[in-house]
Scaffold this motif. Structure first.
Motif, PDB file in Angstrom:
ATOM      1  N   PHE A 149       0.862  -1.083  -0.152  1.00  0.00           N
ATOM      2  CA  PHE A 149      -0.147  -0.242  -0.152  1.00  0.00           C
ATOM      3  C   PHE A 149       0.896   1.212   0.074  1.00  0.00           C
ATOM      4  CE2 PHE A 149      -3.390  -2.669   2.398  1.00  0.00           C
ATOM      5  CZ  PHE A 149      -3.749  -3.008   1.118  1.00  0.00           C
TER       6      PHE A 149
ATOM      7  N   HIS B  13       2.019   2.094  -3.401  1.00  0.00           N
ATOM      8  CA  HIS B  13       0.989   2.325  -4.226  1.00  0.00           C
ATOM      9  C   HIS B  13       0.884   3.715  -3.925  1.00  0.00           C
ATOM     10  CE1 HIS B  13      -0.434  -1.813  -5.173  1.00  0.00           C
ATOM     11  NE2 HIS B  13      -1.131  -1.366  -5.796  1.00  0.00           N
TER      12      HIS B  13
ATOM     13  N   GLN C  21      -4.575  -1.251  -6.225  1.00  0.00           N
ATOM     14  CA  GLN C  21      -4.767  -1.069  -4.707  1.00  0.00           C
ATOM     15  C   GLN C  21      -6.177  -1.613  -4.466  1.00  0.00           C
ATOM     16  OE1 GLN C  21      -4.179   2.905  -3.367  1.00  0.00           O
ATOM     17  NE2 GLN C  21      -3.928   2.555  -1.380  1.00  0.00           N
TER      18      GLN C  21
ATOM     19  N   TYR D 223      -6.551  -4.501  -1.523  1.00  0.00           N
ATOM     20  CA  TYR D 223      -7.637  -4.299  -0.492  1.00  0.00           C
ATOM     21  C   TYR D 223      -8.541  -5.511  -0.413  1.00  0.00           C
ATOM     22  CZ  TYR D 223      -6.536   0.535   0.906  1.00  0.00           C
ATOM     23  OH  TYR D 223      -5.839   1.620   1.101  1.00  0.00           O
TER      24      TYR D 223
END
Length: 324
Positions: free
Chosen positions: A220, A223, A244, A248
């Protein structure tokens, strides 16, 4: 109308539930002090019983309960102090001096607390498995290997320092977003390397879950770097948004599955314990039944021996009377 998050920021609003719980805790401590005063007027027998109950309560709630409560409320308290620090550094018009002073006091306590934990764990390093120490501060190293590695027992204070850095980095580096991401990346990488090497938790699945979640956090952060000016192509940034979202979804599904598996394991463990308990009870009942049968057999044999002995005595008396 709210035009800035600083306009709503308040120590009381952010921590009101914890302040209420703290008031309840203080009330319990006051009641314990009153109970100690009352104890001095009672007789020795009742005094000793109540004193033992108060000692158990003090060891179980006052120490371990406080450590657990601080651990639960720590991240919210740090975030509240970080918000006030950010407002102060940015010189916002909505900053309130009283809130910032309170945040300074609370923040100082939150920074010193992990250091206190480290000192306590170092002092009692060789006695962490003693009952007296576990009754007081077991929640500092619950489910942690105490002797697997020299740094494993410091898992809780290390995680607390990490929470402080999570809040302090964006607050202190609010003018340098690129440095925020680099600091986050460096911190998470070092923590993941330490955790994967030390593996402080006793449960193997817990270690695997922690390593997976930390690796996902690293992804993350990468990203987030793509969403900055480091990548100038807006279309590429937009497409990486799907990536992303996909990660998740992966982390949510994996953690839900792990939670379900843990619940299933707990149910199986409970059933195994119940079956083992029933088996032990049945074994003990069978042993008691066998002991009772053996006792009855011994009683019968004793009666038989007494009868044979009596007959022999009678025959001896009869023979003696005939001779005479």
């Amino acid at each position: 109308m709210v035009v800035s998050k600083a306009q709503e920021a308040s120590i009381i609003n952010d921590l009101k539930i914890y302040i209420f719980l703290l008031g309840g805790f203080v009330g319990i401590v006051v009641l314990m002090c009153l109970a100690w005063v009352v104890l001095r007027t009672l007789n020795n027998e009742i005094k000793d019983k109540i004193a033992n109950k108060l000692a158990e309560f003090k060891n179980g709630i006052l120490f371990n309960g406080t450590i657990r409560s601080i651990d639960i409320t720590y991240i919210q308290s740090v975030m509240t102090c970080g918000t006030q620090l950010s407002i102060y550094l940015q010189k916002s018009d909505y900053g309130i001096v009283e809130n910032q002073k309170i945040a300074l006091y609370i923040g100082s306590f939150l920074v010193i607390l992990p250091l206190v934990y480290i000192v306590v764990l170092t002092i009692y390093g060789d006695k962490l498995l003693n009952k007296s120490v576990r009754n007081r501060c077991q929640n500092m190293y619950l489910d942690i290997h105490t002797f697997k590695s020299s740094s494993a027992k410091y898992y809780l204070p290390i995680s607390m320092i990490r929470r402080i850095l999570f809040v302090a980095i964006p607050a202190l580096l609010y003018m340098y977003p690129f440095m925020q991401l680099q600091a986050f990346l460096l911190m998470n990488t070092m923590y993941l390397m330490w955790y994967a090497y030390v593996q402080p938790h006793i449960e193997r699945r817990r270690v695997q879950t922690e390593c997976f979640n930390e690796f996902m956090i690293l992804l993350f952060v990468y990203h987030l770097m793509i969403f900055t000016d480091f990548v100038e192509d807006n279309k590429a940034q937009f497409k990486m948004g799907y990536s992303q979202i996909g990660f998740y979804i992966v982390i949510i599904i994996v953690n839900i599955i792990l939670m379900i598996l843990r619940q299933i394991e707990n149910v199986k463990k409970t059933r195994r314990m119940e079956a083992l308990k029933k088996s032990k009870i049945a074994t003990m009942e069978a042993a008691f039944a066998a002991m009772e049968e053996d006792r009855k057999y011994r009683v019968k044999n004793k009666d038989r021996r007494d009868l044979v002995r009596a007959k022999l005595n009678l025959r001896a008396m009869w023979n003696e009377s005939k001779i005479n």
